[in-house]
Design a protein around this motif. Sequence first.
Motif, PDB file in Angstrom:
ATOM      1  N   SER A 115      51.868 -53.870 -61.264  1.00  0.00           N
ATOM      2  CA  SER A 115      52.263 -52.647 -60.540  1.00  0.00           C
ATOM      3  C   SER A 115      52.286 -52.883 -59.036  1.00  0.00           C
ATOM      4  O   SER A 115      53.187 -52.421 -58.337  1.00  0.00           O
ATOM      5  CB  SER A 115      51.312 -51.498 -60.888  1.00  0.00           C
ATOM      6  OG  SER A 115      49.985 -51.767 -60.475  1.00  0.00           O
ATOM      7  N   ASP A 153      63.584 -42.556 -56.261  1.00  0.00           N
ATOM      8  CA  ASP A 153      62.997 -42.444 -57.596  1.00  0.00           C
ATOM      9  C   ASP A 153      63.141 -43.796 -58.303  1.00  0.00           C
ATOM     10  O   ASP A 153      64.203 -44.429 -58.242  1.00  0.00           O
ATOM     11  CB  ASP A 153      63.737 -41.384 -58.423  1.00  0.00           C
ATOM     12  CG  ASP A 153      63.539 -39.969 -57.900  1.00  0.00           C
ATOM     13  OD1 ASP A 153      62.761 -39.792 -56.936  1.00  0.00           O
ATOM     14  OD2 ASP A 153      64.178 -39.047 -58.438  1.00  0.00           O
ATOM     15  N   LEU A 157      52.193 -40.168 -65.722  1.00  0.00           N
ATOM     16  CA  LEU A 157      51.292 -40.720 -64.714  1.00  0.00           C
ATOM     17  C   LEU A 157      49.958 -39.975 -64.740  1.00  0.00           C
ATOM     18  O   LEU A 157      49.914 -38.765 -64.502  1.00  0.00           O
ATOM     19  CB  LEU A 157      51.936 -40.602 -63.335  1.00  0.00           C
ATOM     20  CG  LEU A 157      51.251 -41.313 -62.175  1.00  0.00           C
ATOM     21  CD1 LEU A 157      51.136 -42.810 -62.438  1.00  0.00           C
ATOM     22  CD2 LEU A 157      52.032 -41.087 -60.885  1.00  0.00           C
ATOM     23  N   GLU A 188      56.745 -40.528 -52.628  1.00  0.00           N
ATOM     24  CA  GLU A 188      55.336 -40.676 -53.008  1.00  0.00           C
ATOM     25  C   GLU A 188      54.735 -41.900 -52.323  1.00  0.00           C
ATOM     26  O   GLU A 188      55.382 -42.947 -52.190  1.00  0.00           O
ATOM     27  CB  GLU A 188      55.193 -40.794 -54.522  1.00  0.00           C
ATOM     28  CG  GLU A 188      55.465 -39.495 -55.254  1.00  0.00           C
ATOM     29  CD  GLU A 188      54.949 -39.512 -56.680  1.00  0.00           C
ATOM     30  OE1 GLU A 188      53.817 -39.014 -56.906  1.00  0.00           O
ATOM     31  OE2 GLU A 188      55.658 -40.005 -57.571  1.00  0.00           O
ATOM     32  N   VAL A 207      49.469 -42.689 -55.132  1.00  0.00           N
ATOM     33  CA  VAL A 207      49.466 -43.286 -56.462  1.00  0.00           C
ATOM     34  C   VAL A 207      48.819 -44.653 -56.306  1.00  0.00           C
ATOM     35  O   VAL A 207      49.347 -45.528 -55.617  1.00  0.00           O
ATOM     36  CB  VAL A 207      50.887 -43.425 -57.030  1.00  0.00           C
ATOM     37  CG1 VAL A 207      50.846 -44.108 -58.391  1.00  0.00           C
ATOM     38  CG2 VAL A 207      51.563 -42.058 -57.130  1.00  0.00           C
ATOM     39  N   ARG A 209      47.004 -41.136 -60.084  1.00  0.00           N
ATOM     40  CA  ARG A 209      47.019 -40.313 -58.875  1.00  0.00           C
ATOM     41  C   ARG A 209      45.587 -40.103 -58.380  1.00  0.00           C
ATOM     42  O   ARG A 209      44.674 -39.902 -59.167  1.00  0.00           O
ATOM     43  CB  ARG A 209      47.660 -38.950 -59.137  1.00  0.00           C
ATOM     44  CG  ARG A 209      49.109 -39.011 -59.588  1.00  0.00           C
ATOM     45  CD  ARG A 209      49.720 -37.608 -59.630  1.00  0.00           C
ATOM     46  NE  ARG A 209      51.017 -37.603 -60.284  1.00  0.00           N
ATOM     47  CZ  ARG A 209      52.146 -37.948 -59.683  1.00  0.00           C
ATOM     48  NH1 ARG A 209      52.128 -38.340 -58.418  1.00  0.00           N
ATOM     49  NH2 ARG A 209      53.295 -37.908 -60.343  1.00  0.00           N
ATOM     50  N   LEU A 239      52.393 -45.027 -52.192  1.00  0.00           N
ATOM     51  CA  LEU A 239      51.775 -45.998 -53.096  1.00  0.00           C
ATOM     52  C   LEU A 239      50.658 -46.714 -52.361  1.00  0.00           C
ATOM     53  O   LEU A 239      50.798 -47.081 -51.193  1.00  0.00           O
ATOM     54  CB  LEU A 239      52.820 -47.008 -53.574  1.00  0.00           C
ATOM     55  CG  LEU A 239      54.120 -46.417 -54.131  1.00  0.00           C
ATOM     56  CD1 LEU A 239      55.093 -47.535 -54.492  1.00  0.00           C
ATOM     57  CD2 LEU A 239      53.839 -45.530 -55.335  1.00  0.00           C
ATOM     58  N   TYR A 247      55.841 -45.879 -65.514  1.00  0.00           N
ATOM     59  CA  TYR A 247      55.615 -44.549 -64.955  1.00  0.00           C
ATOM     60  C   TYR A 247      56.779 -44.180 -64.040  1.00  0.00           C
ATOM     61  O   TYR A 247      57.329 -45.038 -63.337  1.00  0.00           O
ATOM     62  CB  TYR A 247      54.314 -44.521 -64.140  1.00  0.00           C
ATOM     63  CG  TYR A 247      53.112 -45.024 -64.888  1.00  0.00           C
ATOM     64  CD1 TYR A 247      52.349 -44.168 -65.669  1.00  0.00           C
ATOM     65  CD2 TYR A 247      52.734 -46.367 -64.807  1.00  0.00           C
ATOM     66  CE1 TYR A 247      51.242 -44.628 -66.364  1.00  0.00           C
ATOM     67  CE2 TYR A 247      51.635 -46.844 -65.503  1.00  0.00           C
ATOM     68  CZ  TYR A 247      50.892 -45.973 -66.280  1.00  0.00           C
ATOM     69  OH  TYR A 247      49.802 -46.442 -66.964  1.00  0.00           O
ATOM     70  N   ILE A 292      58.098 -42.759 -60.746  1.00  0.00           N
ATOM     71  CA  ILE A 292      57.658 -42.517 -59.375  1.00  0.00           C
ATOM     72  C   ILE A 292      58.766 -41.785 -58.640  1.00  0.00           C
ATOM     73  O   ILE A 292      59.942 -42.157 -58.734  1.00  0.00           O
ATOM     74  CB  ILE A 292      57.334 -43.848 -58.665  1.00  0.00           C
ATOM     75  CG1 ILE A 292      56.250 -44.618 -59.423  1.00  0.00           C
ATOM     76  CG2 ILE A 292      56.910 -43.592 -57.217  1.00  0.00           C
ATOM     77  CD1 ILE A 292      54.910 -43.942 -59.487  1.00  0.00           C
ATOM     78  N   LYS A 293      58.403 -40.750 -57.898  1.00  0.00           N
ATOM     79  CA  LYS A 293      59.387 -39.940 -57.189  1.00  0.00           C
ATOM     80  C   LYS A 293      59.534 -40.402 -55.735  1.00  0.00           C
ATOM     81  O   LYS A 293      58.577 -40.881 -55.125  1.00  0.00           O
ATOM     82  CB  LYS A 293      58.980 -38.464 -57.210  1.00  0.00           C
ATOM     83  CG  LYS A 293      58.892 -37.868 -58.617  1.00  0.00           C
ATOM     84  CD  LYS A 293      60.240 -37.937 -59.327  1.00  0.00           C
ATOM     85  CE  LYS A 293      60.175 -37.296 -60.708  1.00  0.00           C
ATOM     86  NZ  LYS A 293      61.477 -37.430 -61.424  1.00  0.00           N
ATOM     87  N   ALA A 328      57.669 -44.642 -51.620  1.00  0.00           N
ATOM     88  CA  ALA A 328      58.818 -44.834 -52.505  1.00  0.00           C
ATOM     89  C   ALA A 328      60.106 -44.449 -51.786  1.00  0.00           C
ATOM     90  O   ALA A 328      60.261 -43.314 -51.328  1.00  0.00           O
ATOM     91  CB  ALA A 328      58.644 -44.002 -53.769  1.00  0.00           C
TER      92      ALA A 328
END
Length: 469
Positions: free
Chosen positions: A82, A358, A16, A374, A75, A57, A376, A368, A370-371, A355
């Motif tokens: 996306s 994960d 990312l 995070e 993000v 980011r 968005l 990508y 994503i955790k 998110a």
Amino acid sequence: MSATSAPPQPPPLRSLPGSHGWPVVGPVWDKLNYFWFQGPVEFYKKGIEKNKSTVFRTNVPPSFPLFAGVNPKVVALLDTTSYAHMFDPEIADKRDTLLGDFMPSLGYTGGQRTVPYLDTEETKHTQIKRFGLDILKRGSKLWVSELQVNLEEMWTAVEAEVSAKGSSSFASPMKQSMFKFINKVCLGAEVSKSPDIAKSGMSYIDRWFFLMVFPTININVVQPLEEIFLHSFAYPPFLVRGGYNKLIDFIKTEGRETVQRGMTEYGLTEEETVHNLFFMFYFNCLEGFNLLLPDILGRLFTDKTGLQDRLRAEARQNGGPDLNFDAVKQMPNIRSLVWETLRFKPPVPTQYSRARKDFRLSSHDASYEIKKGELLCGYLPLVMRDPVIFNDPDTFQPDRFVGEKGTDLLKYLYWSNGPETADPTATNKQCMGKDYVTLSASMLVAYILRRYDSIKGDGSKITAVEMAK
């Protein structure tokens, strides 16, 4: 044996890109670029150019110095592929993310977490949204006739002022007209029953709305005054409490049947009911109309390509003698004008979600990791100018959504927190009134073009009208 095609391969995994920068310095620099040096559109465009990616980011306002509890790290999702992840409730948690990580004081909403701040997994979200959908269904019986009554009253007054003064501002009369209309159709409340609300109710709502969201919006006033007075701290809710409470009392009194239904049929308390009614129909519905309708009319009145004449012919030839939702559904070019305005300048430009777990997020050309947790952030004016999907995306094309190819593009029109081809339900976050919005806006355009052989002006005022012969 029959051959079967292999399932599509996901785009290649990529690290990312982007950075949040140094603590304090990074968020402050990004905030100044966002609000001052570049503006939101250029801020995100430059991010795409720098990172060679539509997913990266960055930091978004608000941030330091007086938002110590707000985390500006996001993000950014700036393409249609996306951004579509934001609609998947299995991975997108919408809890308290209406304005990103910034949560205005609950004093602005009577101590209630109103429905836009609730996630679909919260039971209260389902209760309240079912209530809202029921209100719209019941109100649909009056929607068209009351809209026509208010349009007639408003444009008669505008004509008189143009005749007397040579021009007439229509933005404020339109706000008042929609305020009366929304109260009558959605809340069952007659604004005329309260002289104070009739005179000042719309201004109470505007002050409440802007003071609540000032830290997150760019209004293009003289810098550095905007940074100092609008983006450096959150305004306390007591500044608008008087007007807010008057409107709440108005809803309780004049909309009592609607309030009672929320309590008896949907299991809400009186406080949950009235504060959610305020947010759903004054913030989401009314302020949405007030942002969208002047943009549409501005496009119509200032066009130099003959658009007004083309749409006038369609408005008068299609749909029969009675103007209603069924009639405007037979006016594809007028509906396309509305949709293209929403693509170009959506009333709510930024959407957020967190998110839930994960997961792997895909754009057009990469994936990508994503955790969980995070934030968005999708900036719709760029998402809906995705050059992979939209031809010549930075050009306003009023007939973009006409025909089979144009209709197919509607699945990428995301202004309502979901694709235009989807339906709002109690278990998703899509705008409850999305179809009412586009059909009402189309009806407004058709009404004007049937009423006038010529109308001149811009996005705020009318300078000349010629009545239909």
